[in-house]
Design an enzyme around this catalytic site. Structure first.
Site, short mmCIF file in Angstrom:
data_model
loop_
_atom_site.label_atom_id
_atom_site.label_comp_id
_atom_site.label_asym_id
_atom_site.label_seq_id
_atom_site.Cartn_x
_atom_site.Cartn_y
_atom_site.Cartn_z
N CYS A 79 67.67 105.21 8.51
CA CYS A 79 67.38 104.74 6.96
C CYS A 79 68.14 103.47 6.90
O CYS A 79 68.68 103.04 7.57
CB CYS A 79 68.37 105.92 6.45
SG CYS A 79 70.22 106.03 7.14
N CYS A 84 70.20 98.36 7.63
CA CYS A 84 70.45 98.73 8.77
C CYS A 84 69.19 98.92 9.64
O CYS A 84 69.25 99.04 10.87
CB CYS A 84 71.02 100.21 8.52
SG CYS A 84 72.45 100.17 7.54
#
EC number: 2.3.1.155
Length: 475
Positions: free
Chosen positions: A459, A139
């Site tokens: 994250c 991500c």
């Protein structure tokens, strides 16, 4: 060390600012949380360093982020990436031959265009002499694309780099089973009819079962949603709190969309379809409606649902990054400086989603700043529970001392400065493209709100994380 997931709330500060702030009032109804109050630019030191090039974001764009399976469903990833590049060219009018390098992030790769950066660049009309490569870091893939661009410029190898990211979840690669693949390869190598018949005789119907892309962590065999559910339980975050935060995200995103604040979105004429002009996942609802949804991962008692999770999203983003002297020589007025950044990694089992907690104090120390210096926070919202767990961890001396080896907590970001134009829960999360959206949201908010420093954090799968300081360019 005591497992995070068995450590109970009694060991966390029950009277923390977060507990008081979050539990005592609905997030969706506070005017403070609807938008940051306009403030005058504060007089703070600049983060410019002697003998180091200043690196700026001139501007950035993204396609509308859409729910997977909607208007982008018949496209390929390079179509979206090309649209973002074309939008950036139109927005900035940068000559194509000035761009020294192009970098894109992506997670789920289309085999036909494995180096999607190169294919999209050629499709957008960039010179075939302009190198391009693709990176992947879950991500935070486009975060990695941007910081790679920073490295190329800081080292003097380039003056102008385009960084971006793309994800198309509407058409993920689905493979034949391993046994079927092996049989087909063996058939391709067979030289005689007898050899082919021998191989075919070993065929079984279960060979036809497709192999779907993995949704769980390779190292732990646990899905991210399942991990988010456990994390929420470990930090005693209730279902209601998660739903309230999700409603806040959607409400703020809708407000920003209606007020024209999402200026990084560029229209995209989808071949064979209408022109798409805005994100389609923003859905302000009500707590009563959200409460009706069943748990999505841990059933029947989990707290993570479709309403308080980010959704599968198609989209692409791109930013124009330059050496400051080059940008000024070309007549540009940059939006922001890209300053210090930090990558971290930690236990992917119990701390999969705590990257912002670990990265934030490190990047602040590197920049010589404190939480009080930050005017704008843009954190990736994978799940409501993930965001709230990070906020609690950042506000916990116990967590800082026992898990991070720090003497004290970094502190809680003020909610009136936090994701004020919505976040991934509402705007969407095309894995490879979110990082650029975060940076442009921070840059645009700093300009709109008169702040100087923004903190971007996210994250990522594998227990990794990223944080970066964005500094407003002087008006």
């Amino acid at each position: 060390m005591i497992s995070l997931l068995t450590y109970t709330l009694k060991n966390l500060p029950n009277t923390s600012k977060w507990a008081l702030r979050f539990c005592m009032r609905p997030l969706s109804s506070s005017s403070q949380l609807q938008a940051a109050a306009a403030s005058q630019t504060k007089s703070k030191k600049t983060l410019a360093k002697p003998n180091i090039r200043n690196i700026v974001v001139v501007d950035g764009v993204r396609t509308p982020f859409l729910l997977s399976g909607t208007s982008y469903k018949d496209l390929m990833p390079h179509d979206l990436a090309r649209a973002a590049l074309s939008g950036l060219l139109h927005r900035t009018s940068v000559p194509k031959d000035v761009v020294d390098y192009i970098i894109f992030g992506t997670v789920i790769q289309e085999v036909k265009t494995s180096n999607v950066a190169r294919e999209a660049a050629l499709g957008a009309g960039f010179s075939d002499k302009t190198p391009a490569h693709t990176v992947t870091m879950a991500c935070i893939s486009s975060n990695q694309a941007m910081t790679t661009a920073v490295g190329l410029i800081a080292s003097g190898q380039c003056d102008v780099v385009v960084a971006g990211g793309v994800e198309l979840m509407s058409d993920i690669p689905i493979r034949h089973s391993r046994k079927m693949r092996k049989m087909m390869l063996d058939l391709n190598k067979a030289k005689t009819l007898a050899q082919r018949l021998s191989i075919i005789s070993k065929f079984r119907l279960n060979f036809l079962s497709p192999e779907l892309p993995a949704v769980s962590e390779f190292s732990t065999s646990e899905t991210m949603g399942h991990s988010a559910d456990r994390l929420a339980a470990a930090f005693a975050i209730s279902r209601e709190e998660q739903d309230e935060y999700a409603l806040r995200s959607h409400s703020l995103a809708k407000k920003a969309q209606d007020e024209g604040l999402l200026s990084d979105v560029v229209p995209f004429k989808v071949p064979g379809r209408d022109t798409v002009t805005q994100d389609n996942g923003i859905r302000p609802s009500s707590l009563d409606q959200m409460a009706k949804l069943k748990p999505a991962f841990i059933k029947p008692y989990g707290t993570v649902t479709a309403a308080n999770s980010s959704f599968l999203t198609d989209g692409a983003s791109a930013v124009l990054i330059m050496a400051e002297e080059k940008a000024l020589a070309m007549g540009y007025k940059p939006k922001a400086y890209l300053r210090d950044f930090m990558y971290v990694s930690q236990d992917p089992k119990d701390q999969l989603l705590l990257g912002p907690t670990y990265a934030t104090p490190k990047v602040l120390e590197k920049a010589g700043l404190t939480m009080n210096d930050i005017d704008v926070f843009e954190f990736h919202e994978a799940f409501s529970g993930q965001i709230l767990a990070n906020l609690k961890a950042m506000d916990s001396d116990w967590f800082a001392q026992n898990y991070m080896g720090r003497k004290a907590k970094v502190g809680l970001p003020p909610l009136e400065k936090f994701n004020n134009w919505g976040g991934s829960l509402s705007l969407g999360h095309p894995f490879g493209a979110t990082g650029c959206r975060l940076v442009m949201a921070a840059a645009n908010r700093l300009r709109k709100e008169g702040g100087q420093y923004g903190l971007v954090a996210a994250c990522a799968a594998g227990g990794q994380g990223h944080a970066m300081i964005v500094e407003a360019y002087p008006k």
